[in-house]
Design an enzyme around this catalytic site. Structure first.
Site, PDB file in Angstrom:
ATOM      1  N   VAL A   1       0.842  -1.201   0.000  1.00 12.23           N
ATOM      2  CA  VAL A   1       0.000   0.000   0.000  1.00 12.23           C
ATOM      3  C   VAL A   1       0.881   1.256   0.000  1.00 12.23           C
ATOM      4  CG1 VAL A   1      -1.658   1.360   1.362  1.00 12.23           C
ATOM      5  CG2 VAL A   1      -2.018  -1.093   1.060  1.00 12.23           C
TER       6      VAL A   1
ATOM      7  N   ALA B   1     -10.971   9.213  -2.453  1.00 12.10           N
ATOM      8  CA  ALA B   1     -10.493   9.108  -1.076  1.00 12.10           C
ATOM      9  C   ALA B   1      -9.926   7.714  -0.813  1.00 12.10           C
ATOM     10  CB  ALA B   1     -11.638   9.406  -0.118  1.00 12.10           C
ATOM     11  N   SER B   2      -9.516   7.014  -1.882  1.00 14.71           N
ATOM     12  CA  SER B   2      -9.038   5.648  -1.733  1.00 14.71           C
ATOM     13  C   SER B   2      -7.527   5.593  -1.506  1.00 14.71           C
ATOM     14  CB  SER B   2      -9.392   4.860  -2.999  1.00 14.71           C
ATOM     15  OG  SER B   2      -8.601   3.726  -3.117  1.00 14.71           O
ATOM     16  N   CYS B   3      -7.068   4.585  -0.755  1.00 15.02           N
ATOM     17  CA  CYS B   3      -5.623   4.397  -0.539  1.00 15.02           C
ATOM     18  C   CYS B   3      -5.052   3.412  -1.541  1.00 15.02           C
ATOM     19  CB  CYS B   3      -5.338   3.881   0.863  1.00 15.02           C
ATOM     20  SG  CYS B   3      -5.578   5.133   2.123  1.00 15.02           S
ATOM     21  N   ILE B   4      -5.897   2.813  -2.358  1.00 13.59           N
ATOM     22  CA  ILE B   4      -5.381   1.827  -3.319  1.00 13.59           C
ATOM     23  C   ILE B   4      -5.785   2.138  -4.763  1.00 13.59           C
ATOM     24  CG2 ILE B   4      -4.645  -0.423  -2.441  1.00 13.59           C
ATOM     25  CD1 ILE B   4      -7.561  -0.968  -1.748  1.00 13.59           C
TER      26      ILE B   4
END
Lengths: 162, 102
Positions: free
Chosen positions: A30, B99-102
């Site tokens: 990530v 607003a996604s981390c991936i």
């Protein structure tokens, strides 16, 4: 770039992955992918058990540890029973899929497609008797610790150890 | 806040993302793209249109989803919008920053 020109931003993430439990591997992926999405260079250097995350036959079957992991909320004695770790890993993977988190191999593919680099540690490979034949096809290569530091040269590089 | 881009007044948030997609047009996207040294091609527009459709259908965006859409591969997306594939493409598409981390 001169020191005067450097604006203090993170420009490159060098992530050392030394473990292959699911939570550690995802943390590394990530961070690496997130960096690329922000236009920051990123590289993952897999060493010791972290090599499992790029081992052809092991990378698709990583587990979380249910023993010695207080956050799991499973008593240590029960955590060691046959099948508990597999069950916990299965449930965690299901939750991750709900969040659209890709499986390990696909996530590594995404990092590669984004221009990120993935390296294996030479010393750890020698120790485990691995050759590049045993490792993920998209691997960028095998590095010594010296090579790794050379790649970290420049302003704005951060090195983290997971 | 209001901002004038390509001769049109549009409302944007503090990061410069448009807050009303109905104000969007290709000229605005081209003008915004200059800030990132991007010259819009038909392929760029195809991606922007896809992103707008996803937004209208309330589909949360992630790099994985865009990559498997059949519209553009992840590698191409990085080539089209260097230094921030989702961050820049959504801005040019006139939709909110994911607003996604991936």
């Amino acid at each position: 770039m001169t020191p005067q020109e450097y604006n203090g931003h993170v420009r490159k993430m060098m992530i050392i992955l030394s473990k292959a439990n699911v939570d550690s591997v995802y943390a590394a992926m990530v961070l690496a992918n997130g960096a690329r999405m922000e236009g920051i260079e990123s590289e993952i250097f897999c060493t010791f058990f972290g090599l499992d995350a790029i081992h052809k036959t092991k990378m698709d079957h990583l587990h979380i540890s249910t023993v010695g992991n207080p956050s799991m909320g499973i008593p240590t004695l029960l955590g060691g029973l046959p099948g508990i770790e597999a069950l916990a890993s299965f449930m965690m993977k299901r939750e991750m899929e709900k969040l659209d988190m890709p499986p390990v191999r696909e996530f590594m593919d995404i990092i590669k497609a984004s221009g990120g680099k993935i390296w294996a540690c030479k010393l750890a490979m020698d120790m485990f008797h691995y050759t590049t034949e045993d490792l993920y096809e998209e691997l960028d290569g095998v590095l010594t610790v010296g090579d790794f530091y050379t790649r970290a040269h420049g302003f704005g590089t951060q090195i983290i150890f997971i | 806040m209001d901002k004038v881009i390509a001769g049109k007044t549009i409302s944007v948030n503090e990061e410069g993302y448009m807050t009303d997609l109905s104000q969007w047009n290709e000229d605005i996207a081209s003008e915004m793209a200059k800030e990132y040294d991007i010259e819009l091609t038909p392929k760029h527009i195809e991606v922007l249109t896809y992103l707008q459709e996803q937004f209208k259908n309330n589909v949360p965006l992630s790099i994985r989803k865009v990559g498997s859409s059949g519209v553009v591969s992840i590698k191409e997306l990085y080539e089209l919008f260097p230094n921030g594939p989702l961050k820049i493409s959504t801005k040019l598409a006139g939709i909110p920053k994911p607003a996604s981390c991936i």
